[in-house]
Scaffold this active site. Sequence first.
Site, PDB file in Angstrom:
ATOM      1  N   HIS A   1       4.340  65.767  16.103  1.00 36.77           N
ATOM      2  CA  HIS A   1       4.719  65.103  14.994  1.00 36.77           C
ATOM      3  C   HIS A   1       4.478  66.044  13.567  1.00 36.77           C
ATOM      4  O   HIS A   1       5.569  66.352  12.795  1.00 36.77           O
ATOM      5  CB  HIS A   1       3.927  63.956  14.540  1.00 36.77           C
ATOM      6  CG  HIS A   1       4.243  62.553  15.217  1.00 36.77           C
ATOM      7  ND1 HIS A   1       5.546  62.148  15.598  1.00 36.77           N
ATOM      8  CD2 HIS A   1       3.591  61.597  16.059  1.00 36.77           C
ATOM      9  CE1 HIS A   1       5.641  61.024  16.080  1.00 36.77           C
ATOM     10  NE2 HIS A   1       4.429  60.898  16.811  1.00 36.77           N
TER      11      HIS A   1
ATOM     12  N   ASP B   1       6.865  54.608  17.227  1.00 32.61           N
ATOM     13  CA  ASP B   1       7.509  55.745  16.856  1.00 32.61           C
ATOM     14  C   ASP B   1       9.141  55.338  17.200  1.00 32.61           C
ATOM     15  O   ASP B   1       9.848  55.534  16.277  1.00 32.61           O
ATOM     16  CB  ASP B   1       7.303  57.088  17.443  1.00 32.61           C
ATOM     17  CG  ASP B   1       5.841  57.557  17.104  1.00 32.61           C
ATOM     18  OD1 ASP B   1       5.353  57.241  16.200  1.00 32.61           O
ATOM     19  OD2 ASP B   1       5.438  58.462  18.067  1.00 32.61           O
TER      20      ASP B   1
ATOM     21  N   TYR C   1       0.880  -1.186  -0.088  1.00 32.50           N
ATOM     22  CA  TYR C   1       0.117   0.157   0.072  1.00 32.50           C
ATOM     23  C   TYR C   1       0.686   1.255  -0.235  1.00 32.50           C
ATOM     24  O   TYR C   1       0.689   2.234  -0.775  1.00 32.50           O
ATOM     25  CB  TYR C   1      -0.899   0.009   1.317  1.00 32.50           C
ATOM     26  CG  TYR C   1      -1.969   1.102   1.235  1.00 32.50           C
ATOM     27  CD1 TYR C   1      -3.047   0.947   0.469  1.00 32.50           C
ATOM     28  CD2 TYR C   1      -1.870   2.051   2.096  1.00 32.50           C
ATOM     29  CE1 TYR C   1      -3.996   2.085   0.319  1.00 32.50           C
ATOM     30  CE2 TYR C   1      -2.819   2.992   2.448  1.00 32.50           C
ATOM     31  CZ  TYR C   1      -3.804   3.049   1.505  1.00 32.50           C
ATOM     32  OH  TYR C   1      -4.614   3.913   1.727  1.00 32.50           O
TER      33      TYR C   1
ATOM     34  N   HIS D   1       0.410  64.966  21.035  1.00 29.75           N
ATOM     35  CA  HIS D   1       1.538  64.090  20.292  1.00 29.75           C
ATOM     36  C   HIS D   1       1.318  64.201  19.065  1.00 29.75           C
ATOM     37  O   HIS D   1       2.446  64.045  18.436  1.00 29.75           O
ATOM     38  CB  HIS D   1       1.292  62.335  20.903  1.00 29.75           C
ATOM     39  CG  HIS D   1       2.066  61.557  20.334  1.00 29.75           C
ATOM     40  ND1 HIS D   1       2.903  60.873  21.143  1.00 29.75           N
ATOM     41  CD2 HIS D   1       2.121  61.001  19.242  1.00 29.75           C
ATOM     42  CE1 HIS D   1       3.510  59.995  20.456  1.00 29.75           C
ATOM     43  NE2 HIS D   1       3.277  60.040  19.278  1.00 29.75           N
ATOM     44  N   GLU D   2       0.394  64.261  18.427  1.00 33.93           N
ATOM     45  CA  GLU D   2       0.014  64.248  16.808  1.00 33.93           C
ATOM     46  C   GLU D   2       0.633  65.680  16.546  1.00 33.93           C
ATOM     47  O   GLU D   2       1.076  65.793  15.396  1.00 33.93           O
ATOM     48  CB  GLU D   2      -1.188  63.901  16.391  1.00 33.93           C
ATOM     49  CG  GLU D   2      -1.815  62.633  16.759  1.00 33.93           C
ATOM     50  CD  GLU D   2      -0.603  61.361  16.359  1.00 33.93           C
ATOM     51  OE1 GLU D   2      -0.083  61.713  15.119  1.00 33.93           O
ATOM     52  OE2 GLU D   2      -0.697  60.422  16.900  1.00 33.93           O
TER      53      GLU D   2
END
Length: 497
Positions: free
Chosen positions: A340, A411, A42, A336-337
């Site tokens: 950036h 980041d 088999y 925070h933004e």
Amino acid sequence: MRKYSLELLIGFFPVLLLFLIYMGVNVLPFVFLAVIAAAVLYTAQGRGKLTALTGGKSRNEVKAAPFSFDQIGGQERAKEELVEALDFLVKRDKIEKLGIRPLKGILLAGPPGTGKTLLAKAAAHYTDSIYLAASGSEFVEMYVGVGAGRVRDLFKEARTKAKKAGKSSAVIFIDEIEVIGGKRDGGQHREYDQTLNQLLTEMDGIHANESPRILLIAATNRKEMLDGALLRPGRFDRHIGVELPDKKGRQHILSIHAANKPLEDSVSLERLAEQTYSFSGAQLESVMNEAAIYAMREACELIAERHFLMAIDKVMLGEKTDRETSEEERRRVALHELGHAIMAELVRPGSVSQVALSPRGGALGYVRHQPQQDQYLYTKPFLNGQIRITLAGAAAEEMFYGDRSTGSRGDFDQAVNIVKTLVESGLTSLGIIHASMMTPESWAAITKEVLDEQMLAAKALLEERRDIFAAALETLLKEESLDGETFRRLMRSGEAA
């Protein structure tokens, strides 16, 4: 004849057992031996667990609609190199006159989603060949010798199918070739090594006068992991880089996927190509699809440019979430933004496209930048400016709160990667140095040196512009989103104050 012999044997065995029982013979040993023999038979016929192809089933030939090189965008150079290589299969008389040896293998190397699989499909259509596809992971099993057997069967099946279909050639495509073609460590008893050795043997056996001819096309995004024996001429003769598309290529890809979509007349594929800097072909297809989904949500008959901008944000950052934040947390995210965005404008004036507080993916806010020109060489001042932009969010938090939050983690990852680029390019105080010469301690020291220096520079620049934060903060908290022109207007009013 073999079928009838097997039926006679199956019918004779029970009769023999009954006869032996009648004669008083113990038949259990005979039954046990018969079971073992059947199991071995088999397995040997290709139907057991140890066979080369699971379940004894042959690989299905890929029968897809004809796929041509014209349907692939953004890879003109790769297509030209591939067509030149494929002409060795198509223009046989010409290459025989010049004494050219047909290529045995073509390696497509490049980032994920750049169209390596599509190029292989188009190659099969171009050469009018049988096309069989497999993944490197399909050849590796816990059983020793299974992978090698599967490699043998794959090449054998390609020849058989090509002859049956009356084709003169067959194309075998193996994706993720690094799974079975990785560098060997010297041992000869590993399953991976046996599979690779068998692949090398099969490629050596592809002769120029053999019919049907077999061309092996493999794809990888980690070429440096491949074994040297696989990469040498005579195995993979051509190494074709399939890189991220440039602006012209992105526009071509977008036009292909926009062919069956109703767009507003104001939609500019050129502007979208600029907005999708560093996107792969798969990401561009996703942008087109997501934009159509946004249009369907709004019950619009035509896809507008705003739908594409939302789709770009989704592909880059993820879908908008229903995450609710406290007022204090929103204020921290806004500062925070703004950090950036202000730093981005200082480093590259006019670069901010949008400042948003909308939670999207894992981010509570984000700054989307205007598209930049395709750039392949970076100077030390440029990379230091990019580091200051990534650190400016954390610098702004320290300015107003005296500490930082976990929102700066992503980041910092970007900043560390930029430091790695600086070190490997010889643009730090270490001078020209190979990465292999660096210890974990030296990496930590140089990373701290560069990041501390740029953090101090970012804080100094932002401190001089505290009035800009005051001018833009309340507006951002109220509107939750500022486009680039509005932000620059607020920035000018803050500087004037």
